[in-house]
Design a protein around this motif. Structure first.
Motif, PDB file in Angstrom:
ATOM      1  N   GLY A 138      55.312  29.885 -13.035  1.00  0.00           N
ATOM      2  CA  GLY A 138      56.440  29.046 -12.644  1.00  0.00           C
ATOM      3  C   GLY A 138      56.045  27.590 -12.473  1.00  0.00           C
ATOM      4  O   GLY A 138      56.839  26.768 -12.030  1.00  0.00           O
ATOM      5  N   TRP A 139      54.798  27.241 -12.829  1.00  0.00           N
ATOM      6  CA  TRP A 139      54.321  25.869 -12.696  1.00  0.00           C
ATOM      7  C   TRP A 139      54.921  24.996 -13.794  1.00  0.00           C
ATOM      8  O   TRP A 139      55.266  25.459 -14.872  1.00  0.00           O
ATOM      9  N   GLN A 140      55.012  23.714 -13.501  1.00  0.00           N
ATOM     10  CA  GLN A 140      55.602  22.724 -14.408  1.00  0.00           C
ATOM     11  C   GLN A 140      54.551  22.127 -15.330  1.00  0.00           C
ATOM     12  O   GLN A 140      53.440  21.805 -14.901  1.00  0.00           O
ATOM     13  N   LYS A 141      54.911  21.970 -16.605  1.00  0.00           N
ATOM     14  CA  LYS A 141      54.010  21.302 -17.545  1.00  0.00           C
ATOM     15  C   LYS A 141      54.037  19.809 -17.239  1.00  0.00           C
ATOM     16  O   LYS A 141      55.101  19.197 -17.167  1.00  0.00           O
ATOM     17  N   ILE A 142      52.865  19.223 -17.035  1.00  0.00           N
ATOM     18  CA  ILE A 142      52.786  17.801 -16.704  1.00  0.00           C
ATOM     19  C   ILE A 142      52.189  16.974 -17.839  1.00  0.00           C
ATOM     20  O   ILE A 142      52.268  15.749 -17.808  1.00  0.00           O
ATOM     21  N   PHE A 143      51.582  17.646 -18.814  1.00  0.00           N
ATOM     22  CA  PHE A 143      51.003  16.922 -19.944  1.00  0.00           C
ATOM     23  C   PHE A 143      50.906  17.868 -21.124  1.00  0.00           C
ATOM     24  O   PHE A 143      50.565  19.038 -20.969  1.00  0.00           O
TER      25      PHE A 143
ATOM     26  N   TYR B 131      48.550  20.646 -19.697  1.00  0.00           N
ATOM     27  CA  TYR B 131      48.245  20.918 -18.291  1.00  0.00           C
ATOM     28  C   TYR B 131      49.508  21.311 -17.539  1.00  0.00           C
ATOM     29  O   TYR B 131      50.580  20.753 -17.777  1.00  0.00           O
ATOM     30  N   LEU B 132      49.342  22.254 -16.624  1.00  0.00           N
ATOM     31  CA  LEU B 132      50.395  22.662 -15.704  1.00  0.00           C
ATOM     32  C   LEU B 132      50.004  22.212 -14.306  1.00  0.00           C
ATOM     33  O   LEU B 132      48.814  22.193 -13.973  1.00  0.00           O
ATOM     34  N   ALA B 133      50.993  21.885 -13.477  1.00  0.00           N
ATOM     35  CA  ALA B 133      50.741  21.502 -12.093  1.00  0.00           C
ATOM     36  C   ALA B 133      51.306  22.568 -11.176  1.00  0.00           C
ATOM     37  O   ALA B 133      52.442  23.003 -11.346  1.00  0.00           O
ATOM     38  N   GLY B 134      50.495  22.962 -10.212  1.00  0.00           N
ATOM     39  CA  GLY B 134      50.919  23.968  -9.250  1.00  0.00           C
ATOM     40  C   GLY B 134      50.992  23.391  -7.857  1.00  0.00           C
ATOM     41  O   GLY B 134      50.980  22.176  -7.652  1.00  0.00           O
ATOM     42  N   GLN B 135      51.027  24.279  -6.899  1.00  0.00           N
ATOM     43  CA  GLN B 135      51.095  23.888  -5.507  1.00  0.00           C
ATOM     44  C   GLN B 135      49.805  23.191  -5.085  1.00  0.00           C
ATOM     45  O   GLN B 135      48.741  23.430  -5.614  1.00  0.00           O
TER      46      GLN B 135
ATOM     47  N   PRO C  21      42.732  28.195 -28.881  1.00  0.00           N
ATOM     48  CA  PRO C  21      43.111  27.695 -30.201  1.00  0.00           C
ATOM     49  C   PRO C  21      44.421  26.913 -30.207  1.00  0.00           C
ATOM     50  O   PRO C  21      44.626  26.054 -31.055  1.00  0.00           O
ATOM     51  N   ASN C  22      45.334  27.199 -29.266  1.00  0.00           N
ATOM     52  CA  ASN C  22      46.651  26.555 -29.262  1.00  0.00           C
ATOM     53  C   ASN C  22      47.063  26.228 -27.819  1.00  0.00           C
ATOM     54  O   ASN C  22      47.674  27.058 -27.143  1.00  0.00           O
ATOM     55  N   PRO C  23      46.711  25.029 -27.335  1.00  0.00           N
ATOM     56  CA  PRO C  23      47.000  24.680 -25.943  1.00  0.00           C
ATOM     57  C   PRO C  23      48.471  24.797 -25.559  1.00  0.00           C
ATOM     58  O   PRO C  23      48.801  25.271 -24.481  1.00  0.00           O
ATOM     59  N   GLU C  24      49.366  24.370 -26.452  1.00  0.00           N
ATOM     60  CA  GLU C  24      50.795  24.386 -26.127  1.00  0.00           C
ATOM     61  C   GLU C  24      51.302  25.801 -25.879  1.00  0.00           C
ATOM     62  O   GLU C  24      52.009  26.061 -24.903  1.00  0.00           O
ATOM     63  N   SER C  25      50.944  26.737 -26.746  1.00  0.00           N
ATOM     64  CA  SER C  25      51.464  28.098 -26.572  1.00  0.00           C
ATOM     65  C   SER C  25      50.833  28.789 -25.368  1.00  0.00           C
ATOM     66  O   SER C  25      51.508  29.530 -24.655  1.00  0.00           O
ATOM     67  N   LEU C  26      49.546  28.541 -25.099  1.00  0.00           N
ATOM     68  CA  LEU C  26      48.927  29.162 -23.927  1.00  0.00           C
ATOM     69  C   LEU C  26      49.478  28.540 -22.638  1.00  0.00           C
ATOM     70  O   LEU C  26      49.711  29.246 -21.652  1.00  0.00           O
ATOM     71  N   ALA C  27      49.748  27.242 -22.659  1.00  0.00           N
ATOM     72  CA  ALA C  27      50.375  26.596 -21.498  1.00  0.00           C
ATOM     73  C   ALA C  27      51.757  27.185 -21.244  1.00  0.00           C
ATOM     74  O   ALA C  27      52.130  27.439 -20.093  1.00  0.00           O
ATOM     75  N   GLU C  28      52.510  27.448 -22.288  1.00  0.00           N
ATOM     76  CA  GLU C  28      53.841  28.040 -22.136  1.00  0.00           C
ATOM     77  C   GLU C  28      53.745  29.436 -21.530  1.00  0.00           C
ATOM     78  O   GLU C  28      54.527  29.802 -20.653  1.00  0.00           O
TER      79      GLU C  28
ATOM     80  N   GLY D  61      48.589  20.418  -5.638  1.00  0.00           N
ATOM     81  CA  GLY D  61      47.906  19.588  -6.621  1.00  0.00           C
ATOM     82  C   GLY D  61      47.006  20.339  -7.590  1.00  0.00           C
ATOM     83  O   GLY D  61      46.378  19.718  -8.440  1.00  0.00           O
ATOM     84  N   MET D  62      46.907  21.637  -7.459  1.00  0.00           N
ATOM     85  CA  MET D  62      46.071  22.411  -8.381  1.00  0.00           C
ATOM     86  C   MET D  62      46.679  22.374  -9.773  1.00  0.00           C
ATOM     87  O   MET D  62      47.896  22.406  -9.930  1.00  0.00           O
ATOM     88  N   ARG D  63      45.821  22.286 -10.795  1.00  0.00           N
ATOM     89  CA  ARG D  63      46.281  22.244 -12.178  1.00  0.00           C
ATOM     90  C   ARG D  63      45.591  23.336 -12.989  1.00  0.00           C
ATOM     91  O   ARG D  63      44.483  23.752 -12.680  1.00  0.00           O
ATOM     92  N   LEU D  64      46.262  23.761 -14.034  1.00  0.00           N
ATOM     93  CA  LEU D  64      45.722  24.709 -14.989  1.00  0.00           C
ATOM     94  C   LEU D  64      45.794  24.023 -16.344  1.00  0.00           C
ATOM     95  O   LEU D  64      46.864  23.599 -16.768  1.00  0.00           O
ATOM     96  N   GLY D  65      44.624  23.870 -16.993  1.00  0.00           N
ATOM     97  CA  GLY D  65      44.568  23.125 -18.242  1.00  0.00           C
ATOM     98  C   GLY D  65      44.158  23.990 -19.419  1.00  0.00           C
ATOM     99  O   GLY D  65      43.496  25.016 -19.255  1.00  0.00           O
ATOM    100  N   PHE D  66      44.529  23.539 -20.604  1.00  0.00           N
ATOM    101  CA  PHE D  66      44.251  24.235 -21.848  1.00  0.00           C
ATOM    102  C   PHE D  66      43.841  23.193 -22.874  1.00  0.00           C
ATOM    103  O   PHE D  66      44.593  22.257 -23.143  1.00  0.00           O
ATOM    104  N   VAL D  67      42.645  23.339 -23.416  1.00  0.00           N
ATOM    105  CA  VAL D  67      42.096  22.356 -24.341  1.00  0.00           C
ATOM    106  C   VAL D  67      41.788  23.028 -25.668  1.00  0.00           C
ATOM    107  O   VAL D  67      41.162  24.093 -25.701  1.00  0.00           O
ATOM    108  N   LYS D  68      42.230  22.394 -26.756  1.00  0.00           N
ATOM    109  CA  LYS D  68      42.017  22.957 -28.092  1.00  0.00           C
ATOM    110  C   LYS D  68      40.532  23.000 -28.413  1.00  0.00           C
ATOM    111  O   LYS D  68      39.808  22.038 -28.210  1.00  0.00           O
TER     112      LYS D  68
END
Length: 120
Positions: free
Chosen positions: A29-34, A41-45, A15-22, A47-54
């Motif tokens: 410890g991954w960095q938010k890239i978008f 989206y977060l970027a990890g080691q 329901p809330n991509p920004e808060s789940l990404a945080e 090149g792996m990414r973790l995404g959250f879509v509303k």
């Protein structure tokens, strides 16, 4: 055998991509890239990414439920310490715990189950 493809991202509807990404940025410890109103989206080691879509009308998964077919496992150094830190970030611990001390099931703030384990 040559690979046809490599995993690039695991993406969760929520329901809330920004808060789940945080939440997951603090977990990994991954960095938010978008980040936008509809996705983050977060970027990890490696090149792996973790995404959250509303997802309008999002319904959280239920635990334990056989229709929950995907979850993320995280390796931790100390199971009890990691559990306490994750709960402090907003995770919750359901009653059903099938790991018998080998892993712990937690629910993220959107209700998705994820596991923490010392088995790497």
């Amino acid at each position: 055998m040559a690979a046809i493809a490599e995993p690039g991202a695991v993406t969760l509807n929520c329901p809330n991509p920004e808060s789940l990404a945080e939440f997951y940025a603090q977990v990994t410890g991954w960095q938010k890239i978008f980040s936008s109103e509809s996705a983050a989206y977060l970027a990890g080691q490696n090149g792996m990414r973790l995404g959250f879509v509303k997802s309008d009308g999002f319904e959280a998964p239920t635990w334990p439920n056989a229709t929950n077919r995907v979850h993320i496992d995280f390796s931790v150094a100390d199971l009890d310490k990691a559990e306490a830190e994750l709960v402090a970030l907003g995770a919750s611990k359901p009653e059903v715990q099938p790991g018998a001390g080998k892993w712990t099931v937690l629910l993220d703030p959107s209700g998705y189950p994820f596991c923490i384990t010392t088995m790497g």
